[in-house]
Design a protein around this motif. Sequence first.
Motif, PDB file in Angstrom:
ATOM      1  N   ILE A  76      10.297  26.816  -2.636  1.00 20.91           N
ATOM      2  CA  ILE A  76      11.569  26.219  -2.235  1.00 20.91           C
ATOM      3  C   ILE A  76      11.296  24.886  -1.552  1.00 20.91           C
ATOM      4  O   ILE A  76      10.295  24.716  -0.865  1.00 20.91           O
ATOM      5  CB  ILE A  76      12.365  27.151  -1.307  1.00 20.91           C
ATOM      6  CG1 ILE A  76      11.598  27.429  -0.005  1.00 20.91           C
ATOM      7  CG2 ILE A  76      12.689  28.469  -2.006  1.00 20.91           C
ATOM      8  CD1 ILE A  76      12.417  28.238   0.998  1.00 20.91           C
ATOM      9  N   THR A  77      12.188  23.963  -1.788  1.00 24.69           N
ATOM     10  CA  THR A  77      12.071  22.630  -1.202  1.00 24.69           C
ATOM     11  C   THR A  77      13.161  22.450  -0.165  1.00 24.69           C
ATOM     12  O   THR A  77      14.351  22.633  -0.450  1.00 24.69           O
ATOM     13  CB  THR A  77      12.191  21.545  -2.285  1.00 24.69           C
ATOM     14  OG1 THR A  77      11.148  21.728  -3.251  1.00 24.69           O
ATOM     15  CG2 THR A  77      12.064  20.159  -1.672  1.00 24.69           C
ATOM     16  N   ALA A 113      10.740  19.467   6.618  1.00 23.54           N
ATOM     17  CA  ALA A 113      10.903  19.156   5.197  1.00 23.54           C
ATOM     18  C   ALA A 113       9.609  19.447   4.444  1.00 23.54           C
ATOM     19  O   ALA A 113       8.520  19.411   5.016  1.00 23.54           O
ATOM     20  CB  ALA A 113      11.271  17.685   5.044  1.00 23.54           C
ATOM     21  N   GLY A 114       9.774  19.762   3.105  1.00 25.21           N
ATOM     22  CA  GLY A 114       8.607  20.018   2.301  1.00 25.21           C
ATOM     23  C   GLY A 114       8.897  21.057   1.246  1.00 25.21           C
ATOM     24  O   GLY A 114      10.005  21.582   1.143  1.00 25.21           O
ATOM     25  N   GLY A 172      15.311  19.647   9.250  1.00 19.01           N
ATOM     26  CA  GLY A 172      16.355  20.403   9.926  1.00 19.01           C
ATOM     27  C   GLY A 172      16.667  21.724   9.283  1.00 19.01           C
ATOM     28  O   GLY A 172      17.426  22.526   9.833  1.00 19.01           O
ATOM     29  N   ASP A 173      16.071  22.005   8.108  1.00 18.23           N
ATOM     30  CA  ASP A 173      16.287  23.284   7.433  1.00 18.23           C
ATOM     31  C   ASP A 173      15.419  24.374   8.052  1.00 18.23           C
ATOM     32  O   ASP A 173      14.249  24.136   8.380  1.00 18.23           O
ATOM     33  CB  ASP A 173      15.930  23.184   5.941  1.00 18.23           C
ATOM     34  CG  ASP A 173      17.004  22.501   5.123  1.00 18.23           C
ATOM     35  OD1 ASP A 173      18.172  22.568   5.527  1.00 18.23           O
ATOM     36  OD2 ASP A 173      16.675  21.909   4.076  1.00 18.23           O
ATOM     37  N   THR A 226      19.823  27.968   7.897  1.00 24.50           N
ATOM     38  CA  THR A 226      20.551  26.906   8.593  1.00 24.50           C
ATOM     39  C   THR A 226      20.013  25.544   8.155  1.00 24.50           C
ATOM     40  O   THR A 226      18.892  25.438   7.674  1.00 24.50           O
ATOM     41  CB  THR A 226      20.405  27.031  10.118  1.00 24.50           C
ATOM     42  OG1 THR A 226      19.010  26.967  10.471  1.00 24.50           O
ATOM     43  CG2 THR A 226      20.975  28.354  10.616  1.00 24.50           C
ATOM     44  N   GLY A 227      20.820  24.525   8.331  1.00 26.61           N
ATOM     45  CA  GLY A 227      20.388  23.173   7.988  1.00 26.61           C
ATOM     46  C   GLY A 227      21.057  22.644   6.736  1.00 26.61           C
ATOM     47  O   GLY A 227      21.902  23.311   6.121  1.00 26.61           O
ATOM     48  N   PRO A 228      20.678  21.433   6.310  1.00 31.07           N
ATOM     49  CA  PRO A 228      21.313  20.766   5.164  1.00 31.07           C
ATOM     50  C   PRO A 228      21.251  21.565   3.865  1.00 31.07           C
ATOM     51  O   PRO A 228      22.138  21.448   3.022  1.00 31.07           O
ATOM     52  CB  PRO A 228      20.513  19.460   5.038  1.00 31.07           C
ATOM     53  CG  PRO A 228      19.913  19.232   6.382  1.00 31.07           C
ATOM     54  CD  PRO A 228      19.636  20.591   6.937  1.00 31.07           C
ATOM     55  N   SER A 229      20.209  22.373   3.691  1.00 31.85           N
ATOM     56  CA  SER A 229      20.037  23.110   2.430  1.00 31.85           C
ATOM     57  C   SER A 229      20.531  24.555   2.511  1.00 31.85           C
ATOM     58  O   SER A 229      20.237  25.353   1.616  1.00 31.85           O
ATOM     59  CB  SER A 229      18.559  23.094   2.011  1.00 31.85           C
ATOM     60  OG  SER A 229      18.065  21.783   1.889  1.00 31.85           O
TER      61      SER A 229
END
Length: 248
Positions: A54-55, A76-77, A59-60, A35-38
């Motif tokens: 993975i980057t 994030a990260g 919100g991911d 879920t999330g932007p990515s």
Amino acid sequence: MFWAKTTKRLARLAITASALALPVAAMAGVVVKSTGPSSTKFPVGTKLDDNATITLKGGDVVTVLTAEGTRVIKGAGTFRVGDRPQVAADRFASLTRKRAATRVRTGAVRGENDATVTNPSLWYTDVTRSGTICLYDLATVRLWRPGTLGISTYRIADHGGANQAEVTFDDIYNVATIDPARLPITEGGHYMISAPDGTVTAEVTFVSLGEDYAAPDALAEALIAKGCTVQLEALASSLEASAETGGA
């Protein structure tokens, strides 16, 4: 004699060295929830090996099921897939053990907060969720109802309605068995489940798992291939919740 022994010793050392030099196959994980932007970059079913990174963005949330356990990776990260899982493999085993689907009287017992009760086994069919259901044994099908609502009788019927059976839940347990003599469950068969008031609560299709999937990633791939997304989502959500509570 000396040179013969030396030659044999060197040959053995060479074989050992070459074996050690062989690359070790990286273990792979399968994305079971994203879920999330990515989420479009890591859709459900994506295979990631241990050495992959993975980057993610803020919100991911990506849940990866591996042979060693479950990783819930949040952005994030940049993260390495093969880092220590937050949920041990035994949690997966408790949700997927086949013997849970052969017990006559089992299920979630009524507690003080019924709203928190969740399906304890991947092989119990939730009477409130529609979709394709994967099972190891179509002759032993058990229905599960969320919450404990006292004694209640549900009805399950085949697509045409010609064959049907009643399934009664008692006041203690949330699991009840479909009598195969009254309603044989067939491969690919479509069935409707109705509540005591006649309302259709779910429409399900049953399919058989052709083999025993002991490895978590292999089972996840089988569920995805057969379209058993209801069970995959339940598995992912349960493992994710366990990760948030420290793997309990």
